[in-house]
Design a protein around this motif. Sequence first.
Motif, PDB file in Angstrom:
ATOM      1  N   VAL A   1     -13.139  -4.393   7.621  1.00 48.45           N
ATOM      2  CA  VAL A   1     -12.174  -3.666   6.810  1.00 48.45           C
ATOM      3  C   VAL A   1     -11.760  -4.568   5.650  1.00 48.45           C
ATOM      4  O   VAL A   1     -11.805  -5.797   5.781  1.00 48.45           O
TER       5      VAL A   1
ATOM      6  N   LEU B   1      -3.856  -1.778  19.205  1.00 49.63           N
ATOM      7  CA  LEU B   1      -3.540  -1.084  17.945  1.00 49.63           C
ATOM      8  C   LEU B   1      -4.628  -1.367  16.915  1.00 49.63           C
ATOM      9  O   LEU B   1      -5.123  -0.464  16.250  1.00 49.63           O
ATOM     10  N   ILE B   2      -5.080  -2.623  16.853  1.00 50.99           N
ATOM     11  CA  ILE B   2      -6.126  -2.982  15.884  1.00 50.99           C
ATOM     12  C   ILE B   2      -7.415  -2.230  16.203  1.00 50.99           C
ATOM     13  O   ILE B   2      -8.060  -1.649  15.343  1.00 50.99           O
TER      14      ILE B   2
ATOM     15  N   PHE C   1      -9.374   0.364  13.780  1.00 50.40           N
ATOM     16  CA  PHE C   1     -10.803   0.236  13.431  1.00 50.40           C
ATOM     17  C   PHE C   1     -11.587   1.479  13.868  1.00 50.40           C
ATOM     18  O   PHE C   1     -12.414   1.998  13.122  1.00 50.40           O
TER      19      PHE C   1
ATOM     20  N   PHE D   1      -9.452  -6.626   3.532  1.00 48.50           N
ATOM     21  CA  PHE D   1      -8.160  -7.274   3.851  1.00 48.50           C
ATOM     22  C   PHE D   1      -8.068  -8.578   3.063  1.00 48.50           C
ATOM     23  O   PHE D   1      -8.976  -9.401   3.123  1.00 48.50           O
TER      24      PHE D   1
ATOM     25  N   MET E   1      -7.500   3.372   3.870  1.00 48.93           N
ATOM     26  CA  MET E   1      -8.193   2.182   4.371  1.00 48.93           C
ATOM     27  C   MET E   1      -9.639   2.520   4.743  1.00 48.93           C
ATOM     28  O   MET E   1     -10.564   1.764   4.445  1.00 48.93           O
TER      29      MET E   1
ATOM     30  N   VAL F   1      -2.037   5.745   4.275  1.00 49.33           N
ATOM     31  CA  VAL F   1      -2.586   4.386   4.110  1.00 49.33           C
ATOM     32  C   VAL F   1      -3.797   4.200   5.008  1.00 49.33           C
ATOM     33  O   VAL F   1      -4.822   3.647   4.596  1.00 49.33           O
TER      34      VAL F   1
ATOM     35  N   LEU G   1      -2.164 -11.223  15.913  1.00 51.23           N
ATOM     36  CA  LEU G   1      -1.124 -10.181  15.906  1.00 51.23           C
ATOM     37  C   LEU G   1      -0.706  -9.839  17.331  1.00 51.23           C
ATOM     38  O   LEU G   1       0.331  -9.246  17.561  1.00 51.23           O
TER      39      LEU G   1
ATOM     40  N   ARG H   1     -11.704   4.386   3.518  1.00 47.67           N
ATOM     41  CA  ARG H   1     -12.666   4.510   2.391  1.00 47.67           C
ATOM     42  C   ARG H   1     -13.418   3.200   2.187  1.00 47.67           C
ATOM     43  O   ARG H   1     -14.508   3.176   1.648  1.00 47.67           O
TER      44      ARG H   1
ATOM     45  N   ALA I   1       0.841  -1.208   0.000  1.00 43.38           N
ATOM     46  CA  ALA I   1       0.000   0.000   0.000  1.00 43.38           C
ATOM     47  C   ALA I   1       0.871   1.252   0.000  1.00 43.38           C
ATOM     48  O   ALA I   1       0.576   2.240  -0.671  1.00 43.38           O
TER      49      ALA I   1
ATOM     50  N   MET J   1       2.296   6.036   6.287  1.00 40.62           N
ATOM     51  CA  MET J   1       1.397   5.177   7.077  1.00 40.62           C
ATOM     52  C   MET J   1       0.084   5.904   7.328  1.00 40.62           C
ATOM     53  O   MET J   1      -1.000   5.326   7.260  1.00 40.62           O
TER      54      MET J   1
END
Length: 276
Positions: free
Chosen positions: A133, A153-154, A158, A135, A122, A118, A148, A124, A84, A115
């Motif tokens: 999302v 962080l995830i 989100f 992926f 994402m 990106v 992960l 959008r 990306a 980043m």
Amino acid sequence: SHELMGIHPYNPLEDTYSIYAHPLRNIDELCASIVRSHRETSQCRVEELQALRWKLFSREEIQAYQSKTVDEMWQHCAIQLTDAVQYVVEFAKRIPGFRMLSQNDQIALLKTGSMEVVLVRMSRYFNTENNTVFFDGKFAGAEVFKSLACGDLIAAVFDFAHDMCALKLTEQQIALFTALVLINADRPCLEDRGRVQRVQRNVELGLTHILHRDNQDNLLHKLYQRMAVLRSLCRLHIEKLHWFSQRYPLTAHSLFPPLYKELFASEGELLPGTTH
Ligand SMILES: O=C(O)[C@H]1CC[C@H](C(=O)N2CC[C@@]3(S(=O)(=O)c4ccc(F)cc4)c4ccc(OCc5c(F)cccc5Cl)cc4CC[C@@H]23)CC1
């Protein structure tokens, strides 16, 4: 040599570039060229992904992701992120004035901004109805990223995507916003801040022009707030990367894409072997 290859050296002839000659005509041209670059350098189109929005992972596929080891899943995401980022590098090179910056300043802006761009891109594709999302070709909920071992962080990624969707930005607004995220004269270690400021000023004029034309001037301060959230998200990403590289030095040193290390590993330490 820098992995951010293909960045052309500073061309003094381009230095004569100025939009002040015919402000209005050039503001429209500036916006049109940034919107075109955004469209040409996005990996997918929003309308394409609308058609895929109900293509979800099956239970078995989710299990498969969740049974990956931490370093396998990290490596997988790092590769996706690097792909990306390559498109964002191409987008940056087409922003009027970016190429007239010195090569070091171009790299410094991409190191801290790619980043963030990106993450905006994402959002959008984020489906707010089921919090998924895009992926690996389908739409994934947060549970897909469990292996992960960085749930905070995830969750933050989100949440950010959800917040961005709430603004209902058009592709044109996103194009100008991501250009402004990249061309930021406040970034660390810039050689010629003044020159970056001049390019940033033009992009700001473009964004305010687009928002005014869309009768959405009120969005501007919300977009500046989102920029602050982006910075904290990326700090979190770098912290996690540090944590990960301590725990899985082999993967981080040898299995991450060189561009990923170039962009996200702090100079020198952490991931030796990055070429300079
Ligand atoms: O049209 C386009 O160009 C778009 C195509 C789609 C692109 C896209 O959405 N992305 C490109 C890669 C991907 S992802 O799809 O792999 C993804 C990963 C985690 C998510 F919660 C959601 C998505 C990604 C990868 C790593 C990451 O942070 C760093 C990181 C690591 F590195 C390793 C571990 C953990 C983390 Cl969090 C954050 C993101 C967010 C953007 C995502 C964005 C550009």
